[in-house]
Structure formats: C-alpha cells, structure tokens
Motif scaffolding. Sequence first.
Motif, short mmCIF file in Angstrom:
data_model
loop_
_atom_site.label_atom_id
_atom_site.label_comp_id
_atom_site.label_asym_id
_atom_site.label_seq_id
_atom_site.Cartn_x
_atom_site.Cartn_y
_atom_site.Cartn_z
N ALA A 128 48.29 -57.09 -26.02
CA ALA A 128 49.41 -56.54 -25.21
C ALA A 128 50.72 -57.48 -25.63
N LEU A 129 50.52 -58.82 -25.75
CA LEU A 129 51.68 -59.73 -26.25
C LEU A 129 52.12 -59.47 -27.36
N LYS A 130 51.38 -59.09 -28.43
CA LYS A 130 51.91 -58.68 -29.78
C LYS A 130 52.44 -57.31 -29.76
N ASN A 131 51.90 -56.24 -28.86
CA ASN A 131 52.56 -55.22 -28.88
C ASN A 131 54.07 -55.16 -28.38
N TRP A 132 54.04 -56.05 -27.18
CA TRP A 132 55.52 -56.16 -26.68
C TRP A 132 56.55 -56.89 -27.68
N SER A 133 55.83 -57.98 -28.40
CA SER A 133 56.45 -58.62 -29.18
C SER A 133 57.18 -57.80 -30.48
N ARG A 134 56.11 -56.92 -30.90
CA ARG A 134 56.67 -55.91 -32.20
C ARG A 134 57.91 -55.10 -31.72
N GLN A 135 57.68 -54.44 -30.48
CA GLN A 135 58.59 -53.83 -29.95
C GLN A 135 60.20 -54.35 -29.89
N THR A 136 59.99 -55.56 -29.19
CA THR A 136 61.21 -56.63 -29.08
C THR A 136 61.73 -56.80 -30.53
N LEU A 137 60.92 -57.13 -31.43
CA LEU A 137 61.48 -57.50 -32.85
C LEU A 137 62.17 -56.20 -33.55
N GLU A 138 61.37 -54.94 -33.26
CA GLU A 138 62.02 -53.88 -33.85
C GLU A 138 63.57 -53.46 -33.24
N GLY A 139 63.59 -53.86 -31.96
CA GLY A 139 65.00 -53.68 -31.36
C GLY A 139 66.05 -54.64 -32.07
N LEU A 140 65.58 -55.93 -32.25
CA LEU A 140 66.52 -56.96 -32.71
C LEU A 140 66.74 -56.57 -34.24
N ASN A 141 65.54 -56.17 -34.81
CA ASN A 141 65.89 -55.59 -36.44
C ASN A 141 67.18 -54.69 -36.39
N TYR A 142 66.90 -53.91 -35.43
CA TYR A 142 68.01 -52.69 -35.53
C TYR A 142 69.35 -53.08 -35.42
N LEU A 143 69.57 -54.12 -34.30
CA LEU A 143 70.80 -54.84 -33.93
C LEU A 143 71.11 -55.58 -34.98
N LEU A 155 69.56 -62.92 -25.06
CA LEU A 155 68.12 -62.32 -24.97
C LEU A 155 67.12 -63.37 -24.11
N ASN A 156 66.41 -62.70 -22.98
CA ASN A 156 65.31 -63.52 -22.13
C ASN A 156 64.56 -62.21 -21.53
N CYS A 157 63.28 -62.79 -20.70
CA CYS A 157 62.52 -61.82 -20.51
C CYS A 157 63.22 -60.90 -19.04
N SER A 158 64.24 -61.36 -18.66
CA SER A 158 64.96 -60.62 -17.63
C SER A 158 65.78 -59.50 -18.09
N ASN A 159 66.27 -59.48 -19.34
CA ASN A 159 66.76 -58.37 -19.84
C ASN A 159 66.09 -57.61 -21.08
N ILE A 160 64.70 -57.88 -20.96
CA ILE A 160 63.91 -56.89 -21.86
C ILE A 160 62.89 -55.94 -20.72
N PHE A 161 63.12 -54.85 -20.82
CA PHE A 161 62.85 -53.94 -19.68
C PHE A 161 61.40 -53.24 -20.22
N ILE A 162 60.52 -52.72 -19.31
CA ILE A 162 59.59 -52.02 -19.66
C ILE A 162 59.14 -50.78 -18.85
N ASN A 163 58.60 -49.56 -19.56
CA ASN A 163 58.00 -48.56 -18.80
C ASN A 163 56.52 -48.88 -18.90
N GLY A 164 56.04 -49.57 -18.08
CA GLY A 164 54.77 -49.87 -17.79
C GLY A 164 53.64 -48.90 -18.00
N ASN A 165 54.00 -47.71 -17.61
CA ASN A 165 52.87 -46.51 -17.97
C ASN A 165 52.41 -46.38 -19.14
N ILE A 166 53.57 -46.51 -20.21
CA ILE A 166 53.08 -46.44 -21.61
C ILE A 166 53.24 -47.55 -22.69
#
Length: 287
Positions: A128-143, A155-166
């Motif tokens: 799960a940590l790797k999954n969250w990390s990959r997605q955050t890095l995809e967003g950063l790579n886009y920016l 960037l910090n954990c309070s402004n990375i948001f999550i749809n927990g169901n998916i």
Amino acid sequence: MPSKSPDSSDQDKEPFVEVDPSGRFGRYSDLLGTGAVKKVYRAFDQREGRDVAWNQVQLRKFSNDPSVIKRLQAEIALLKSLKNEYIIVLYSFWKDTERNTLNFITEACTSGNLRDYRKKHRHVSMKALKNWSRQTLEGLNYLHTHDPCIIHRDLNCSNIFINGNIGKVKIGDLGLAAIVEKSHHAHSLLGTPEYMAPELYEEDYTELVDIYSFGMCLLEMATMEIPYSECDSIAKIYKKVTAGVKPEAMNKVSDPELKSFIEKCIGQPRARPSAADLLKDPFLFEG
C-alpha cells in the motif's frame, strides 16, 4: 430548487448556506478543513449529483497584502489548466464581491487527506505504501515536466488526498506552487518547515525540493510520526535540516529497502533523483 439527499425527509433538514452564481453548486455549513488562507466546506454539485469541496478565502484578511490575492488567483488559473488523474480537479471559481470572498470548487476525496487516513488505519502494508508513493510521484512528475515547470513547494501528508474505497491518491493545495521557467531557480521561502528541503531555506532551489518533501511524506506514512517532531521550534528544525541531521523517525524504519529509498529522496539536491527516476526505482515494483 436544490436537490435533496434521498434520506432527507424535508427540504430544510440540511439547507445550503450559499449557492454559486450559476446555481450549480451548493455549500453546506460543515467544514472539511481550514488552512492558513482558506476554509474548505462540504458542498454538492447539483448538476452532476456528486460531493465537491467549496474552498473559500475571506479577502478582507488580505486587504493589506495584495500579493496573497494575486497568488491565489494564479493558483486558481493554474489549477484550471492542469489535467492529470493524480492532481485534484478544479471545476469552477468566482469572486463574490458582496461577501468579499474568493471561491473555488474542487473535487472532493472521499477519505480526506493521507495524514488523517493513515492515523485511522494503523496497519498498512508495504504494498500500500508503494502504491501511494507511485501515485504521488506520478502527480509530481506531471507537475515537474509541465511547461513551464511547476513546483508544489508545500507537499506534505495533509495535502495529499485519498479516495479510500479505491486507494486512489491525488495531490492538492497548489497554493504555494511556483511556476518556474526552465533554467530559472525559484526565490521565495514558503512551506511547512518539517518537510522543507535545506536549499529552500537558502531560497535557491529547483523542483527537487518536492522530492525531498515526498521523502518526508513517505517517512510519515511509514512511521505515523511527523518528521522532526522531536524539535519544539522552527529554529531547531532549521538547524537540524541545514546541518544535514536526519529526523529521529528514520530510526523507526526497520525495512532496509524502504529506508534507503527515503534516504535517496532526502539526500543532497545534486544526488536527489527526479520523480521520473524514482518511478523506475526497483523498490516501487512489486516483489
């Protein structure tokens, strides 16, 4: 007439406090979050039938500081131009001259921010940590590969948001983002001290400051401890960061691969990999 939620027996059970000029979005009174500059309320998109977030800035607070309003308007215009599945979507914005507010409607993430979500779920696997990390890095790579390059800077954990169901993660709060022309370094000191790269304090930095912050986010996700929580003042954090002293939370990371991945992210600016490099790192692959 505003749409009613299926379980409301009468129209006034939960009336809108405010409706946008187009009549599409309605704001409820309950807060989703409060930042230094804005308040975020729960709201509803009547046209699409979905929950949204209503971000509201009281402009009177900044009547003496037009730079803040300028920066906010820049944030909003910037957000409107971004199209990426790992970045929070902006639907609409307007200035309310009567109430003297600046309002913008953004996508709402069902489970809030990653900091609160992680506190709620104490047992999170490495996968799960790797999954969250990959997605955050995809967003950063886009920016970072956007033209012009966009640096988030806060960037910090309070402004990375999550749809927990998916388990879908998205970066938000680009309020401090600097649009930096390629080959130019940014020059202003903003951000959250515990997550700020040492070169941010020198006010001469590149998009790699976001990689440092990402490393600190991953450290927090892994340990559930805010980095440098052993320091009781910003001055002490500054002293440690600029001297290259790592946060004590690093001692709690028992997995050697995770530890060395975080160390890559928070290393010296010249040795720090880009988001694209990190996305190719063997650590992030399953196995």
